[in-house]
Design a protein around this motif. Sequence first.
Motif, PDB file in Angstrom:
ATOM      1  N   THR A  69      38.744  96.975  33.459  1.00  0.00           N
ATOM      2  CA  THR A  69      37.800  97.091  34.563  1.00  0.00           C
ATOM      3  C   THR A  69      38.189  95.963  34.980  1.00  0.00           C
ATOM      4  N   LEU A  70      39.011  95.257  34.825  1.00  0.00           N
ATOM      5  CA  LEU A  70      39.334  93.735  35.349  1.00  0.00           C
ATOM      6  C   LEU A  70      40.686  94.269  36.225  1.00  0.00           C
ATOM      7  N   TRP A  71      41.329  95.198  35.436  1.00  0.00           N
ATOM      8  CA  TRP A  71      42.612  95.672  36.165  1.00  0.00           C
ATOM      9  C   TRP A  71      42.313  96.440  37.452  1.00  0.00           C
ATOM     10  N   PHE A  72      41.715  97.359  36.536  1.00  0.00           N
ATOM     11  CA  PHE A  72      41.569  98.515  37.879  1.00  0.00           C
ATOM     12  C   PHE A  72      40.930  97.497  38.854  1.00  0.00           C
ATOM     13  N   SER A  73      40.183  96.686  38.763  1.00  0.00           N
ATOM     14  CA  SER A  73      39.681  96.008  40.404  1.00  0.00           C
ATOM     15  C   SER A  73      40.585  95.560  41.020  1.00  0.00           C
ATOM     16  N   GLU A  74      41.049  95.238  40.434  1.00  0.00           N
ATOM     17  CA  GLU A  74      42.293  94.458  41.298  1.00  0.00           C
ATOM     18  C   GLU A  74      43.466  95.877  41.707  1.00  0.00           C
ATOM     19  N   CYS A  75      43.331  96.213  41.442  1.00  0.00           N
ATOM     20  CA  CYS A  75      44.427  97.405  41.023  1.00  0.00           C
ATOM     21  C   CYS A  75      44.371  98.478  41.899  1.00  0.00           C
ATOM     22  N   GLN A  76      42.770  99.006  41.838  1.00  0.00           N
ATOM     23  CA  GLN A  76      42.548 100.381  42.329  1.00  0.00           C
ATOM     24  C   GLN A  76      43.291 100.502  43.851  1.00  0.00           C
ATOM     25  N   ASP A  77      42.971  99.361  45.210  1.00  0.00           N
ATOM     26  CA  ASP A  77      43.570  99.496  46.271  1.00  0.00           C
ATOM     27  C   ASP A  77      44.942 100.131  46.352  1.00  0.00           C
ATOM     28  N   CYS A  88      52.366  96.365  40.950  1.00  0.00           N
ATOM     29  CA  CYS A  88      53.177  95.944  39.954  1.00  0.00           C
ATOM     30  C   CYS A  88      52.850  94.313  40.556  1.00  0.00           C
ATOM     31  N   LEU A  89      52.968  93.909  41.237  1.00  0.00           N
ATOM     32  CA  LEU A  89      52.846  92.521  41.810  1.00  0.00           C
ATOM     33  C   LEU A  89      51.757  91.808  40.830  1.00  0.00           C
ATOM     34  N   ILE A  90      49.993  92.420  41.684  1.00  0.00           N
ATOM     35  CA  ILE A  90      49.218  92.618  41.299  1.00  0.00           C
ATOM     36  C   ILE A  90      49.335  91.998  39.539  1.00  0.00           C
ATOM     37  N   CYS A  91      49.703  92.852  39.123  1.00  0.00           N
ATOM     38  CA  CYS A  91      49.577  92.874  37.291  1.00  0.00           C
ATOM     39  C   CYS A  91      50.379  92.271  36.536  1.00  0.00           C
ATOM     40  N   TYR A  92      51.239  91.929  37.599  1.00  0.00           N
ATOM     41  CA  TYR A  92      52.411  91.207  36.457  1.00  0.00           C
ATOM     42  C   TYR A  92      51.826  89.391  36.931  1.00  0.00           C
ATOM     43  N   ARG A  93      51.022  89.318  38.106  1.00  0.00           N
ATOM     44  CA  ARG A  93      50.121  88.035  38.341  1.00  0.00           C
ATOM     45  C   ARG A  93      49.013  87.398  37.305  1.00  0.00           C
ATOM     46  N   LEU A  94      48.241  88.635  36.798  1.00  0.00           N
ATOM     47  CA  LEU A  94      47.356  88.987  36.474  1.00  0.00           C
ATOM     48  C   LEU A  94      47.876  88.395  35.300  1.00  0.00           C
ATOM     49  N   ARG A  95      48.782  88.651  34.499  1.00  0.00           N
ATOM     50  CA  ARG A  95      49.402  88.637  33.310  1.00  0.00           C
ATOM     51  C   ARG A  95      49.691  87.586  32.760  1.00  0.00           C
ATOM     52  N   LEU A  96      50.001  86.779  34.044  1.00  0.00           N
ATOM     53  CA  LEU A  96      51.278  85.407  34.076  1.00  0.00           C
ATOM     54  C   LEU A  96      50.020  84.671  33.762  1.00  0.00           C
ATOM     55  N   LYS A 132      55.740  80.185  40.850  1.00  0.00           N
ATOM     56  CA  LYS A 132      54.462  80.008  41.908  1.00  0.00           C
ATOM     57  C   LYS A 132      52.866  79.738  40.884  1.00  0.00           C
ATOM     58  N   ILE A 133      52.740  79.968  40.124  1.00  0.00           N
ATOM     59  CA  ILE A 133      51.222  79.732  39.139  1.00  0.00           C
ATOM     60  C   ILE A 133      51.606  78.595  38.470  1.00  0.00           C
ATOM     61  N   ASP A 134      52.740  78.229  37.760  1.00  0.00           N
ATOM     62  CA  ASP A 134      53.077  76.624  37.261  1.00  0.00           C
ATOM     63  C   ASP A 134      54.472  76.105  37.116  1.00  0.00           C
ATOM     64  N   LEU A 135      54.353  75.597  38.525  1.00  0.00           N
ATOM     65  CA  LEU A 135      55.936  74.775  38.347  1.00  0.00           C
ATOM     66  C   LEU A 135      56.370  74.817  37.231  1.00  0.00           C
ATOM     67  N   PRO A 136      56.533  73.718  36.685  1.00  0.00           N
ATOM     68  CA  PRO A 136      57.204  72.542  35.562  1.00  0.00           C
ATOM     69  C   PRO A 136      56.949  73.360  34.328  1.00  0.00           C
ATOM     70  N   ALA A 137      55.087  74.443  33.518  1.00  0.00           N
ATOM     71  CA  ALA A 137      55.533  74.658  33.040  1.00  0.00           C
ATOM     72  C   ALA A 137      55.878  76.465  32.395  1.00  0.00           C
ATOM     73  N   PHE A 138      56.805  76.698  33.902  1.00  0.00           N
ATOM     74  CA  PHE A 138      56.582  78.336  33.382  1.00  0.00           C
ATOM     75  C   PHE A 138      58.635  78.344  33.023  1.00  0.00           C
ATOM     76  N   LEU A 139      59.122  79.138  32.721  1.00  0.00           N
ATOM     77  CA  LEU A 139      60.127  79.078  31.786  1.00  0.00           C
ATOM     78  C   LEU A 139      60.744  79.834  32.248  1.00  0.00           C
ATOM     79  N   SER A 140      61.808  79.519  33.389  1.00  0.00           N
ATOM     80  CA  SER A 140      62.315  80.358  34.110  1.00  0.00           C
ATOM     81  C   SER A 140      63.410  81.526  32.904  1.00  0.00           C
ATOM     82  N   ILE A 141      63.360  82.081  32.191  1.00  0.00           N
ATOM     83  CA  ILE A 141      64.517  83.175  31.990  1.00  0.00           C
ATOM     84  C   ILE A 141      64.367  84.981  32.167  1.00  0.00           C
ATOM     85  N   ASP A 142      65.697  84.835  32.709  1.00  0.00           N
ATOM     86  CA  ASP A 142      66.357  86.664  32.758  1.00  0.00           C
ATOM     87  C   ASP A 142      66.446  87.001  31.503  1.00  0.00           C
TER      88      ASP A 142
END
Length: 174
Positions: A69-77, A88-96, A132-142
């Motif tokens: 329900t959280l995902w649908f409320s964020e992404c249904q539009d 997808c950007l909303i979904c990524y952000r939600l999970r991150l 953007k969520i947490d620069l020092p704590a996000f481990l940027s790995i591709d």
Amino acid sequence: MKKVLLHVCCGVCAIYCIERLEAEGYYVESFFFNPNIYPEEEYLKRKKAAEEVSAITKTKISEGPYEQTLWFSECQDYKDSKEGKERCLICYRLRLVATQKEARNRGFDFFTTTLTVSPHKDSKIITSLGQKIDLPAFLSIDFKKQDGFKKTLELAKKYNLYRQKYCGCVYSIR
């Protein structure tokens, strides 16, 4: 040893990412948080595969709530949004965001995600969101670099892991 909480979308994507992080000297735990996955039977298949990877790699795994329900409320539009765009950007952000909060609450040094291993996902966008969520704590790995996607498929085949046929949400089934 630095501790990293790895957001896991599925077992296939997790196995190589865990091995790579450990090879780079990190202590790794997995966090399975995917309120986007539809239907619930699919969610359970992916969760089981992630748990199998945890057993194979001898790493701990925890699970966030399955809050469709959280995902649908964020992404249904954005149900008509093209794959990789607004929805997808909303979904990524939600999970991150959920992974970052879990990492902070449990005393991890870093958080990151398996989402960057897929050739179908834009790692630069995912990395930007994580920073953007947490620069020092996000481990940027591709993770797709250095043949990461190829290696994850080889490992998935070796261990006979369940491999899904779509990204996960009800709209991506199409």
